[in-house]
Design a protein around this motif. Structure first.
Motif, PDB file in Angstrom:
ATOM      1  N   VAL A  44     -34.151 -26.244  20.667  1.00 24.68           N
ATOM      2  CA  VAL A  44     -35.225 -26.396  21.654  1.00 24.68           C
ATOM      3  C   VAL A  44     -34.756 -25.948  23.035  1.00 24.68           C
ATOM      4  N   SER A  45     -33.494 -26.222  23.350  1.00 20.23           N
ATOM      5  CA  SER A  45     -32.967 -25.911  24.683  1.00 20.23           C
ATOM      6  C   SER A  45     -32.715 -24.423  24.902  1.00 20.23           C
ATOM      7  N   ARG A  46     -32.631 -23.649  23.818  1.00 22.08           N
ATOM      8  CA  ARG A  46     -32.231 -22.248  23.969  1.00 22.08           C
ATOM      9  C   ARG A  46     -33.252 -21.420  24.747  1.00 22.08           C
ATOM     10  N   ASN A  47     -34.535 -21.736  24.615  1.00 19.72           N
ATOM     11  CA  ASN A  47     -35.551 -20.976  25.344  1.00 19.72           C
ATOM     12  C   ASN A  47     -35.394 -21.150  26.862  1.00 19.72           C
ATOM     13  N   PRO A  48     -35.405 -22.384  27.394  1.00 23.56           N
ATOM     14  CA  PRO A  48     -35.183 -22.516  28.840  1.00 23.56           C
ATOM     15  C   PRO A  48     -33.796 -22.064  29.277  1.00 23.56           C
ATOM     16  N   THR A  49     -32.798 -22.228  28.417  1.00 22.45           N
ATOM     17  CA  THR A  49     -31.443 -21.793  28.771  1.00 22.45           C
ATOM     18  C   THR A  49     -31.385 -20.285  28.965  1.00 22.45           C
ATOM     19  N   ALA A  50     -32.040 -19.550  28.091  1.00 23.12           N
ATOM     20  CA  ALA A  50     -31.994 -18.086  28.147  1.00 23.12           C
ATOM     21  C   ALA A  50     -32.907 -17.521  29.226  1.00 23.12           C
ATOM     22  N   ASN A  51     -34.052 -18.159  29.460  1.00 25.28           N
ATOM     23  CA  ASN A  51     -35.066 -17.547  30.316  1.00 25.28           C
ATOM     24  C   ASN A  51     -35.201 -18.184  31.696  1.00 25.28           C
ATOM     25  N   LEU A  52     -35.067 -19.493  31.793  1.00 23.24           N
ATOM     26  CA  LEU A  52     -35.243 -20.167  33.081  1.00 23.24           C
ATOM     27  C   LEU A  52     -33.929 -20.442  33.791  1.00 23.24           C
ATOM     28  N   ALA A  53     -32.928 -20.891  33.056  1.00 25.57           N
ATOM     29  CA  ALA A  53     -31.663 -21.330  33.672  1.00 25.57           C
ATOM     30  C   ALA A  53     -31.011 -20.280  34.574  1.00 25.57           C
ATOM     31  N   PRO A  54     -30.995 -18.984  34.203  1.00 24.90           N
ATOM     32  CA  PRO A  54     -30.359 -18.012  35.095  1.00 24.90           C
ATOM     33  C   PRO A  54     -30.963 -17.985  36.494  1.00 24.90           C
ATOM     34  N   PHE A  55     -32.229 -18.385  36.610  1.00 22.13           N
ATOM     35  CA  PHE A  55     -32.882 -18.399  37.915  1.00 22.13           C
ATOM     36  C   PHE A  55     -32.809 -19.771  38.587  1.00 22.13           C
ATOM     37  N   ALA A  56     -32.612 -20.829  37.797  1.00 20.31           N
ATOM     38  CA  ALA A  56     -32.674 -22.187  38.345  1.00 20.31           C
ATOM     39  C   ALA A  56     -31.314 -22.815  38.586  1.00 20.31           C
ATOM     40  N   VAL A  57     -30.242 -22.253  38.008  1.00 19.09           N
ATOM     41  CA  VAL A  57     -28.950 -22.939  38.051  1.00 19.09           C
ATOM     42  C   VAL A  57     -28.432 -23.103  39.472  1.00 19.09           C
ATOM     43  N   ARG A  58     -28.628 -22.115  40.335  1.00 21.13           N
ATOM     44  CA  ARG A  58     -28.134 -22.220  41.707  1.00 21.13           C
ATOM     45  C   ARG A  58     -28.862 -23.359  42.449  1.00 21.13           C
ATOM     46  N   GLY A  59     -30.206 -23.402  42.297  1.00 19.59           N
ATOM     47  CA  GLY A  59     -30.976 -24.442  42.957  1.00 19.59           C
ATOM     48  C   GLY A  59     -30.623 -25.825  42.454  1.00 19.59           C
ATOM     49  N   ALA A  60     -30.399 -25.961  41.145  1.00 20.27           N
ATOM     50  CA  ALA A  60     -30.016 -27.258  40.580  1.00 20.27           C
ATOM     51  C   ALA A  60     -28.620 -27.649  41.042  1.00 20.27           C
ATOM     52  N   PHE A  61     -27.712 -26.676  41.143  1.00 23.80           N
ATOM     53  CA  PHE A  61     -26.347 -26.944  41.594  1.00 23.80           C
ATOM     54  C   PHE A  61     -26.354 -27.432  43.041  1.00 23.80           C
ATOM     55  N   VAL A  62     -27.164 -26.798  43.878  1.00 27.48           N
ATOM     56  CA  VAL A  62     -27.265 -27.179  45.283  1.00 27.48           C
ATOM     57  C   VAL A  62     -27.748 -28.614  45.425  1.00 27.48           C
ATOM     58  N   ALA A  63     -28.580 -29.065  44.476  1.00 32.50           N
ATOM     59  CA  ALA A  63     -29.131 -30.417  44.552  1.00 32.50           C
ATOM     60  C   ALA A  63     -28.049 -31.486  44.502  1.00 32.50           C
ATOM     61  N   THR A  64     -26.879 -31.155  43.960  1.00 34.48           N
ATOM     62  CA  THR A  64     -25.791 -32.134  43.896  1.00 34.48           C
ATOM     63  C   THR A  64     -25.104 -32.325  45.237  1.00 34.48           C
ATOM     64  N   PHE A  65     -25.498 -31.542  46.251  1.00 35.97           N
ATOM     65  CA  PHE A  65     -24.844 -31.616  47.556  1.00 35.97           C
ATOM     66  C   PHE A  65     -25.707 -32.314  48.616  1.00 35.97           C
ATOM     67  N   LEU A  66     -26.734 -33.029  48.191  1.00 35.68           N
ATOM     68  CA  LEU A  66     -27.642 -33.629  49.152  1.00 35.68           C
ATOM     69  C   LEU A  66     -27.053 -34.840  49.865  1.00 35.68           C
ATOM     70  N   ASN A  67     -26.004 -35.407  49.310  1.00 30.36           N
ATOM     71  CA  ASN A  67     -25.480 -36.660  49.835  1.00 30.36           C
ATOM     72  C   ASN A  67     -23.979 -36.546  50.098  1.00 30.36           C
ATOM     73  N   LYS A  68     -23.539 -36.958  51.291  1.00 26.78           N
ATOM     74  CA  LYS A  68     -22.134 -36.794  51.664  1.00 26.78           C
ATOM     75  C   LYS A  68     -21.209 -37.675  50.834  1.00 26.78           C
ATOM     76  N   TYR A  69     -21.708 -38.829  50.380  1.00 20.71           N
ATOM     77  CA  TYR A  69     -20.841 -39.748  49.639  1.00 20.71           C
ATOM     78  C   TYR A  69     -20.479 -39.198  48.263  1.00 20.71           C
ATOM     79  N   SER A  70     -21.424 -38.503  47.626  1.00 21.50           N
ATOM     80  CA  SER A  70     -21.143 -37.938  46.307  1.00 21.50           C
ATOM     81  C   SER A  70     -20.619 -36.507  46.388  1.00 21.50           C
ATOM     82  N   ALA A  71     -20.865 -35.815  47.499  1.00 22.04           N
ATOM     83  CA  ALA A  71     -20.481 -34.404  47.610  1.00 22.04           C
ATOM     84  C   ALA A  71     -19.063 -34.191  48.123  1.00 22.04           C
TER      85      ALA A  71
END
Length: 453
Positions: free
Chosen positions: A139-166
């Motif tokens: 089930v995951s292969r469709n979004p992994t192949a088609n959406l993830a290449p465009f979304a991975v940078r934005g999702a990665f950036v989301a982990t930097f929103l907070n100084k305590y966890s970043a």
């Protein structure tokens, strides 16, 4: 589910079992990062989460569990990473690689800590539904192949929103464009690899990748705590606690659960259930406990609200902003061809809008502008046009996958696309070098104290 008393005992035992790593940590304190009071200023997913936070944090045991997880590392992987002074970090990586590929029993003079590490990953608990894992990967292969290449940078950036966890990421050198690219590709490579057929089997490539990620996180903890400088436990707790890995590991499941709650749905479809179990197993291989991997849409939503609702709000531009800007400025493709440069430009626009829409919903604080990711006049039109292509292609694949006569052929095509993506991402090292920490910890520590004040 583990009792609260047993969980708290595990937290305290870290100091006794690994004094070389946790000996200077006072586990009786509540770090500044923990916002367990109803009136504390915390991270929020959106305005509508306030009532959910109030409901959840009104339960003392929920708060106590959240605090315990804030101070909990990965005891098994930490014990192996703590062997670095004795073995050196490259031999530890080499032995883990060999154990994943050949079996730990075939590693000559394997230390007991390595044996325990591998045996723990092999001992799948009965609360994981293994019958659904392979279907979830499919089930995951469709979004992994088609959406993830465009979304991975934005999702990665989301982990930097907070100084305590970043902060730990800043200490590893991710502030540079070169390191940001490597970290993004390592993250993308892990999630992409695990979607392949059989990847999460005992000798699959995803199993090995999960082991490497666990070791990398433990190496970060070890290097930060043993860097010869002062990590401010009173402010930041321990570096990379297990609970900080939950958002990245379960973000796709959370977004699904959040969407379902908005729609009033309470039950997953069979495909969604398989996708959830696949993500739960992948996170379990990364060392996350059952408590942090609920099975229902409401449980998943509540777990994320508890996490964000007990993480004190804190933005430090020297940490958060710098990480975001380095990640957004990074050039992702492996070559400088015209096609690659066009993809990089479009993907960055997609990531910028995706990040704003998915993680800064209705931002009224000006955080996007402060971070340097505010939307420009042309971003949304480009995103819409690109989204019609990306989401349209994903939908066409979904329709084709629903036709029994086409399903296997379409799945093979997705696997081929994923294989090409993995070539583009390159070989993931999943390592961290202690030499990168020595000069950064004091400065970051002092800066964090100043901002906390």
């Amino acid at each position: 589910m583990e009792s609260l008393e047993a969980l708290q005992a595990r937290v305290v035992a870290q100091r006794e079992k690994l004094p070389g790593m946790y000996g200077a940590v006072d586990f009786s304190i509540t770090p500044e990062r923990f916002a367990g009071g109803l009136d504390d200023n915390c991270m929020q997913l959106n305005e509508g989460d306030r009532e959910a936070r109030k409901r959840l944090l009104s339960d003392p045991e929920t708060v106590a569990r959240a605090r315990a997880y804030t101070m909990l590392g990965d005891a098994t992987a930490d014990a192996y990473a703590a062997l670095m002074p004795q073995y050196g970090f490259r031999p530890l990586v080499a032995m883990l690689t060999e154990a994943c590929g050949k079996g730990v029993e075939n590693v000559k003079d394997a230390p007991p800590e390595l044996v325990a590490f591998i045996r723990e990953m092999e001992a799948t608990p009965d609360w994981i539904d293994m019958s659904l894992i392979e279907e979830g990967a499919r089930v995951s292969r469709n979004p992994t192949a088609n959406l993830a290449p465009f979304a991975v940078r934005g999702a990665f950036v989301a982990t930097f929103l907070n100084k305590y966890s970043a902060l730990p990421m800043a200490l590893t050198g991710t502030l540079s464009h070169e390191t940001a690219v490597r970290r993004i590709k390592e993250t993308a490579s892990f999630f992409t690899t695990t979607s392949l057929p059989g990847a999460l089997n005992r000798f699959g490539t995803g199993f090995k990748a999960a082991a490497m990620v666990r070791l990398m996180h433990s190496m970060v903890r070890f290097n930060v705590l043993r860097s010869g400088r002062s990590w401010d436990v009173q402010t930041f707790g321990i570096p990379v606690p297990q609970v900080d890995q939950m958002p990245a590991g379960t973000i796709a499941v959370f977004l699904l659960a959040f969407k379902m709650i908005r729609e009033g749905r309470t039950e997953f479809t069979p495909a969604e259930r398989a996708f959830v179990e696949f993500n739960r197993y992948r996170c379990w291989l990364l060392g996350l406990p059952e408590d942090l991997l609920p099975t229902t849409p409401q449980g998943i939503y509540d777990a994320m609200v508890v996490y964000s609702g007990t993480l004190r709000d804190g933005y430090d531009d020297a940490t958060c902003g710098a990480l975001v800007r380095a990640t957004m400025a990074a050039y992702f493709p492996s070559d400088r061809s015209l096609k690659s440069r066009m993809f990089n430009a479009l993907e960055r626009i997609f990531a910028r809008v995706y990040f704003n829409r998915a993680f800064l919903r209705g931002d009224k604080t000006g955080k996007a502008k402060l971070m340097g990711v505010e939307l420009r006049p042309y971003d949304l039109p480009v995103f819409i046009a690109l989204g019609l292509f990306v989401f349209g292609r994903e939908k066409l694949y979904s329709l084709a996958l629903a036709i029994p006569a086409l399903r296997d052929a379409v799945d093979r095509r997705l696997i081929a696309r994923i294989d090409r993506l993995l070539i583009e991402y390159g070989h993931a090292e999943y390592t961290t070098d202690a030499a990168k920490y020595a000069d950064r910890t004091v400065a970051a520590h002092a800066h964090g104290r100043a901002n906390a004040a």
